[in-house]
Design a protein around this motif. Structure first.
Motif, PDB file in Angstrom:
ATOM      1  N   GLU A 254      -7.712   9.624   7.010  1.00 26.73           N
ATOM      2  CA  GLU A 254      -8.880   9.759   7.458  1.00 26.73           C
ATOM      3  C   GLU A 254      -8.711  10.310   8.674  1.00 26.73           C
ATOM      4  O   GLU A 254      -9.461  11.543   9.102  1.00 26.73           O
ATOM      5  N   ARG A 255      -7.965   9.628   9.404  1.00 25.43           N
ATOM      6  CA  ARG A 255      -7.979  11.189  10.498  1.00 25.43           C
ATOM      7  C   ARG A 255      -7.363  12.553  10.598  1.00 25.43           C
ATOM      8  O   ARG A 255      -7.954  13.357  11.286  1.00 25.43           O
TER       9      ARG A 255
ATOM     10  N   THR B 246       1.265  -0.785  -0.251  1.00 28.84           N
ATOM     11  CA  THR B 246       0.134   0.252   0.125  1.00 28.84           C
ATOM     12  C   THR B 246       0.921   1.107   0.202  1.00 28.84           C
ATOM     13  O   THR B 246       1.932   1.089   0.741  1.00 28.84           O
TER      14      THR B 246
ATOM     15  N   ASP C 191      -1.443   4.501   4.431  1.00 28.86           N
ATOM     16  CA  ASP C 191      -2.406   4.295   5.765  1.00 28.86           C
ATOM     17  C   ASP C 191      -3.650   4.574   5.690  1.00 28.86           C
ATOM     18  O   ASP C 191      -3.677   5.963   5.766  1.00 28.86           O
ATOM     19  N   ARG C 192      -4.754   3.883   5.537  1.00 26.51           N
ATOM     20  CA  ARG C 192      -5.626   4.431   4.845  1.00 26.51           C
ATOM     21  C   ARG C 192      -6.192   5.272   6.390  1.00 26.51           C
ATOM     22  O   ARG C 192      -7.006   6.515   6.052  1.00 26.51           O
ATOM     23  N   SER C 193      -6.523   4.905   7.275  1.00 29.25           N
ATOM     24  CA  SER C 193      -7.086   5.231   8.214  1.00 29.25           C
ATOM     25  C   SER C 193      -6.285   6.178   8.860  1.00 29.25           C
ATOM     26  O   SER C 193      -7.177   7.442   9.548  1.00 29.25           O
ATOM     27  N   GLU C 194      -4.906   6.777   9.225  1.00 33.07           N
ATOM     28  CA  GLU C 194      -4.217   7.674   9.822  1.00 33.07           C
ATOM     29  C   GLU C 194      -5.026   9.108   8.653  1.00 33.07           C
ATOM     30  O   GLU C 194      -5.034   9.898   8.815  1.00 33.07           O
TER      31      GLU C 194
ATOM     32  N   GLN D  24      -7.780  13.802   8.443  1.00 28.66           N
ATOM     33  CA  GLN D  24      -8.752  14.809   7.139  1.00 28.66           C
ATOM     34  C   GLN D  24      -9.590  15.035   8.811  1.00 28.66           C
ATOM     35  O   GLN D  24     -10.181  16.622   8.432  1.00 28.66           O
ATOM     36  N   SER D  25     -10.412  14.524   9.134  1.00 27.68           N
ATOM     37  CA  SER D  25     -10.826  15.232  10.473  1.00 27.68           C
ATOM     38  C   SER D  25     -10.370  15.484  11.405  1.00 27.68           C
ATOM     39  O   SER D  25     -11.454  16.664  11.532  1.00 27.68           O
TER      40      SER D  25
END
Length: 273
Positions: A254-255, A246, A249-252, A257-258
């Protein structure tokens, strides 16, 4: 293979696109962009210039992947390779050494080389005209996505180690480097310009030198390093399209962005204040 010739008042160049199909239509697609101004600077210089590295690696990768496909070594997903070939590109001033120019502008390059079907992009560019990365070989950049500078991918660092047999080598980026050309700020080169034209994650593959080499310099296409960079592209294509590698880290992401919102304004020309 598809070849499109674009002509302007500054000259012409041939955009080359190759798609090597994968076995699984649902597997991710890797984009490989060979970024450069020109492979030659005729009549000012005779022969192939340092700036040609991006086209060399992209086309070598295309030929090898096509050969593998014909012999039955099919990757899981598609690989789209795009670059352009101009044997008589202009030169232009840049600090610390001159750059190669191009008969077409960056928007035209991105339009012909970056495709919305690319789920991730490797952008290959000769990056020898600087005093930031002073070693022979190739460096990979942190991942850039939608204006965010993210950490270098561990999976891609693993591939780099495997291909070179050496510790990983990374190229430093600044915020300016990931903004579009034409905004009157300093860019290390055009390596990260594809990141201004896509929402997909982009990693630069920079062929480098120990001392600054002009893009228009001849005799500076270092074959061992070009071979290693091509091997890196091939191994990344294998691992990314089958889900083993990959780019971020997709979840990081998104974090981030939030917490801080979008940074996609860095993909634009910005707003004068």
């Amino acid at each position: 293979m598809d070849v499109t010739t674009i002509e302007t008042d500054e000259g012409s160049t041939d955009f080359v696109r190759v798609t090597v199909p994968g076995q699984d239509p649902d597997a991710p697609t890797l984009g490989v962009v060979g970024r450069l101004g020109g492979v030659g600077a005729r009549p000012e210089e005779v022969g192939m210039v340092s700036d040609a590295d991006g086209a060399i690696v992209a086309l070598a990768s295309a030929f090898k992947l096509a050969e593998m496909y014909e012999r039955g070594d099919h990757l899981a997903g598609d690989v789209q390779i795009a670059t352009h070939v101009c044997p008589d590109a202009p030169t232009q001033p840049h600090d610390p050494v001159p750059f190669m120019g191009s008969p077409v502008d960056m928007a035209t390059m991105n339009r012909h080389e970056v495709d919305e079907e690319m789920d991730a992009v490797l952008s290959v560019d000769a990056t020898k005209g600087n005093r930031v990365h002073c070693e022979r070989g190739f460096g990979i950049t942190p991942t850039v996505k939608e204006g965010w500078l993210l950490p270098p991918s561990d999976a891609l660092l693993d591939i780099q180690e495997r291909v070179t047999g050496e510790p990983p080598s990374t190229l430093t980026l600044t915020t300016q480097d990931i903004t579009p050309y034409g905004n009157d700020v300093h860019h290390i080169n055009s390596l990260m310009q594809p990141a201004t034209a896509t929402d997909a994650p982009v990693v630069g593959v920079a062929t480098t030198s120990t001392s600054p080499i002009p893009g228009s310099g001849t005799g500076a296409n270092y074959l061992p390093e070009l071979l290693e960079a091509t091997g890196f592209v091939l191994e990344t294509a294998k691992d990314f399209t089958r889900g083993r590698a990959t780019f971020y880290d997709r979840s990081e992401f998104e974090r981030l962005q939030s917490l801080y919102g979008s940074m996609d304004r860095l993909q634009t020309m910005g707003t004068e204040r």
